[in-house]
Write an enzyme that holds these catalytic residues in place. Sequence first.
Site, PDB file in Angstrom:
ATOM      1  CD  GLU A   1      -7.093  -1.385   4.020  1.00  0.00           C
ATOM      2  OE1 GLU A   1      -6.977  -0.139   4.036  1.00  0.00           O
ATOM      3  OE2 GLU A   1      -6.605  -2.105   3.122  1.00  0.00           O
TER       4      GLU A   1
ATOM      5  CB  CYS B   1      -6.073   2.626   4.359  1.00  0.00           C
ATOM      6  SG  CYS B   1      -4.903   1.937   3.172  1.00  0.00           S
TER       7      CYS B   1
END
Length: 536
Positions: free
Chosen positions: A266, A303
């Site tokens: 990620e 995020c």
Amino acid sequence: MPGGAEVNTVAPLLIAGQWQAAQDGTGSFRAFDPASGEAIGPVFPRSGVADVEQALAAASAAAPQLAATGPECIAAFLDAYAAALEADAETLVQLAHAETGLPATPRLRGNELPRTCNQLRQAAAATRNRSWTQPVIDTAAGLRTHHAPLGKPVLVFGPNNFPFAFNAVSGGDFAAAIAARNPVIAKAHPAHPATSRRLAEHARRAADTAGLPAATVQLLYDVEPALGLRLAGDARLGAIAFTGSRAGGLALKQAADAAGIPFFGELSSLNPVFLLPGALAERGPALAEEFSGSCLLGSGQFCTNPGLVIVPEGAAGDAFVADVQARFAATAPLPLLSQGVLASLRKAITALREAGAQLLCGGEAGDTGFRHAPTLLTVAAQDFLANPQGFQHEAFGPCSLLVRVADVARMQALAATLEGQLTGTLYRAADGSDDDAWQALAATLRPRVGRLIANRMPTGVLVSPAQQHGGPFPASTQPGFTAVGLPAAILRFTALQAYDNVPDALLPPELRDRNPGGLLRCIDRQWTTADIGAGA
């Protein structure tokens, strides 16, 4: 901060079931208090080749043992680990707060630690019901397939922003890899080493009690970049999970790709938010409050932080921008997780301004510790469209870029230029006046985002079996998988194995004629919990 008495000693590593001194450390480090910028806690080793080799060898030896371990033992470990974390909550929260600056309450004590324990227990449940194995059986052809352990260890790199829920030794990647019966080599983030050590102590005790192999869980605090690349390219690994910067992740991915190791990374996301005209006219002040709270939550270090907001031109849009600007300007500089986060944020803001973004407020570091003022920038849609790559820099922290657009057509053109994202959000009016625009924009955004959201800011990721925490590159390196949500997250750390004409007694339990525990299986194209041959 707990562990203060150990300031002059070097903390041990967890390798092959034992806490031991680093064999060939290449240096040492301490954590920092983000609020003051001062070093705190004990000294931790930066491991060398010998430590890494020992951890790899031990994990590789444990992998077949763990793969052959019954589901109940794995589930017992995960449940016991969760209970141990709950019992030690006050110390864990104190450690994590000191090392990250994140609020002890409600963030760490009330939200993140309970989420972590919930993830571990969901992984235990998925282990017991074996749903992640997804058996498919063709009786006529004599073929049977299921998802099975890799038979190799999983290397997990923990990020800096979730000291519990994404920690390499307790987070979702860890839980999913263990549920799939793979050993984990946890590479902790150096921003919170004492927290990681405390977690690993509980993990080791729970693993011993459950009777798991000694090297089921191992912990390294840090390694030099070159050694990290060497580790990522070691063919003894079965998979790698990484959450962090795009540059770091891509370097590790290149090393893993060369060795044929699946890399689940990620990397970055702007999480665009589109405010459709009807929604903005209907509830502009509420949207300004909602966006400001989302962007500044946790100092913007999520995020899924809304880093790009598309705002219509006109009076309603002007009022929204003015409202948000006032809220940001009235907020004191916020503490960031580390000096590195502060440096990266300043670099990203500089890049956005050099591309042509106008600074509305903020843009400066604070006077003490690792602080930065909430920062708001703006750019016209035509300038963004002329240089879309120049404005797609993730500014990890309390920062967002507002793009002013003339109409919905310009919104759609802008959406078409976006890189892959974890999320994309569309706000629509309650009276349906935005619905045609919503449909058009959703069609453009859908292949560019992992999670499409309506009327809700993207910050926060619910732990649900229906969750998708991933997306097209560069949001993640594997858009067909999720890092959150069980049992789906477990599939990253499995191998699809087929058995052709193998006698029933020699098959794994999930593929035998008699169904183990009511597992849902696809038999001759029909999903059923029945035994094969039942009722014949």
